[in-house]
Design an enzyme around this catalytic site. Sequence first.
Site, PDB file in Angstrom:
ATOM      1  N   PRO A 120      16.367  82.063  41.483  1.00 41.03           N
ATOM      2  CA  PRO A 120      16.366  82.482  40.079  1.00 41.03           C
ATOM      3  C   PRO A 120      15.171  83.372  39.779  1.00 41.03           C
ATOM      4  O   PRO A 120      14.054  83.111  40.225  1.00 41.03           O
ATOM      5  CB  PRO A 120      16.271  81.142  39.334  1.00 41.03           C
ATOM      6  CG  PRO A 120      16.855  80.144  40.274  1.00 41.03           C
ATOM      7  CD  PRO A 120      16.458  80.605  41.638  1.00 41.03           C
ATOM      8  N   GLU A 121      15.426  84.440  39.035  1.00 41.37           N
ATOM      9  CA  GLU A 121      14.362  85.389  38.709  1.00 41.37           C
ATOM     10  C   GLU A 121      13.842  85.144  37.291  1.00 41.37           C
ATOM     11  O   GLU A 121      14.285  84.224  36.609  1.00 41.37           O
ATOM     12  CB  GLU A 121      14.879  86.814  38.909  1.00 41.37           C
ATOM     13  CG  GLU A 121      15.381  87.008  40.347  1.00 41.37           C
ATOM     14  CD  GLU A 121      15.771  88.435  40.686  1.00 41.37           C
ATOM     15  OE1 GLU A 121      15.244  89.373  40.076  1.00 41.37           O
ATOM     16  OE2 GLU A 121      16.606  88.607  41.600  1.00 41.37           O
ATOM     17  N   LYS A 150       8.159  83.160  37.447  1.00 35.85           N
ATOM     18  CA  LYS A 150       9.209  82.242  37.887  1.00 35.85           C
ATOM     19  C   LYS A 150       8.791  80.781  37.735  1.00 35.85           C
ATOM     20  O   LYS A 150       9.454  79.888  38.261  1.00 35.85           O
ATOM     21  CB  LYS A 150       9.575  82.538  39.340  1.00 35.85           C
ATOM     22  CG  LYS A 150      10.104  83.948  39.571  1.00 35.85           C
ATOM     23  CD  LYS A 150      10.434  84.172  41.033  1.00 35.85           C
ATOM     24  CE  LYS A 150      10.904  85.596  41.281  1.00 35.85           C
ATOM     25  NZ  LYS A 150      11.237  85.834  42.707  1.00 35.85           N
ATOM     26  N   ARG A 203      13.139  88.924  53.145  1.00 36.04           N
ATOM     27  CA  ARG A 203      14.227  88.814  52.162  1.00 36.04           C
ATOM     28  C   ARG A 203      15.357  89.755  52.544  1.00 36.04           C
ATOM     29  O   ARG A 203      15.102  90.874  52.997  1.00 36.04           O
ATOM     30  CB  ARG A 203      13.730  89.213  50.766  1.00 36.04           C
ATOM     31  CG  ARG A 203      12.460  88.539  50.312  1.00 36.04           C
ATOM     32  CD  ARG A 203      12.707  87.164  49.773  1.00 36.04           C
ATOM     33  NE  ARG A 203      11.492  86.642  49.153  1.00 36.04           N
ATOM     34  CZ  ARG A 203      11.169  86.846  47.880  1.00 36.04           C
ATOM     35  NH1 ARG A 203      11.945  87.589  47.106  1.00 36.04           N
ATOM     36  NH2 ARG A 203      10.074  86.327  47.377  1.00 36.04           N
TER      37      ARG A 203
END
Length: 295
Positions: free
Chosen positions: A2-3, A51, A251
């Site tokens: 989640p950003e 975050k 990533r």
Amino acid sequence: MPEGDVVLRTARRLDAALAGRRLIKADLRWPSLAGENLKGLEVLEVVAIGKHLLMRMEQNATLHSHLRMEGSWHVHRTGEPWRRPRAEHEIRAVLANQEWTAIGHHLGMMDLIATDREDTLVGHLGPDILAPGWDLKQATQRVRDQGEREIGLVLLDQRVIAGIGTFFMSEAAFLRGVNPWTPTSEVAKLEELVRLAHRLMVVNVNRAVQVTTGNARKGQESYVHARSGRPCRRCGSTIRVAPLGEPPNERPVFWCPHCQPGVVPTDDGRPRRPLGAIQRTSPRTPPRQRSPYRR
């Protein structure tokens, strides 16, 4: 993961349900917090910083949580059954007042710390991209100061700007025609890239689904993110995916090689099936989802 937009939306939901009310239940299912008792404390506010979620209470107490990859907070009326059952062994926190109950599910991090010592947990972060006092020029300069580092890594570095993740980094880079592996010093109109990332995230704070295309229908939400092996919505070239960063913290990053030209040292150039394509090894083998890097 989640950003910042999801985390801010979560903070607002928790704040609406918990702030100004006393806890009648506080079950922290986290090894280091097992003996802590927050029952009876009033929740003052719940805020997001990048975050990170900070639940501030009276008596100088802050409950800090981070969603990491799969975490979430859910709110329902106290005493009513959940709309969706949650695996009991994945519940990390249950906080309830007379009206509302908040469930921390599969959280990746949780700490209880004095409010006046929050900096020990979030003081290393760069400016929050969704904070009311967001300063575009200051943030752009922080990015520019990273010099030869790949722009994708810089935008993902929470110490530079807090809140951006792979979704908004990939989408903003595509829309600006920037290859994520480009050295930051070589990115033209850097301020416009940072401005766009900010604008995309602001627009998505109030959306249940992250959208950059303007089309929220399933499969139409993004330009490049999670679309490896599929045609670019602009030019028709095949969207690709490659790791950005060093193991074990790399990533998966998606980009269009035609719209975002440049060297990608981690791309082996081999054809890839569309992300999410079903693969069967035999007629009796159940289907499974392919990894972004599977061929």
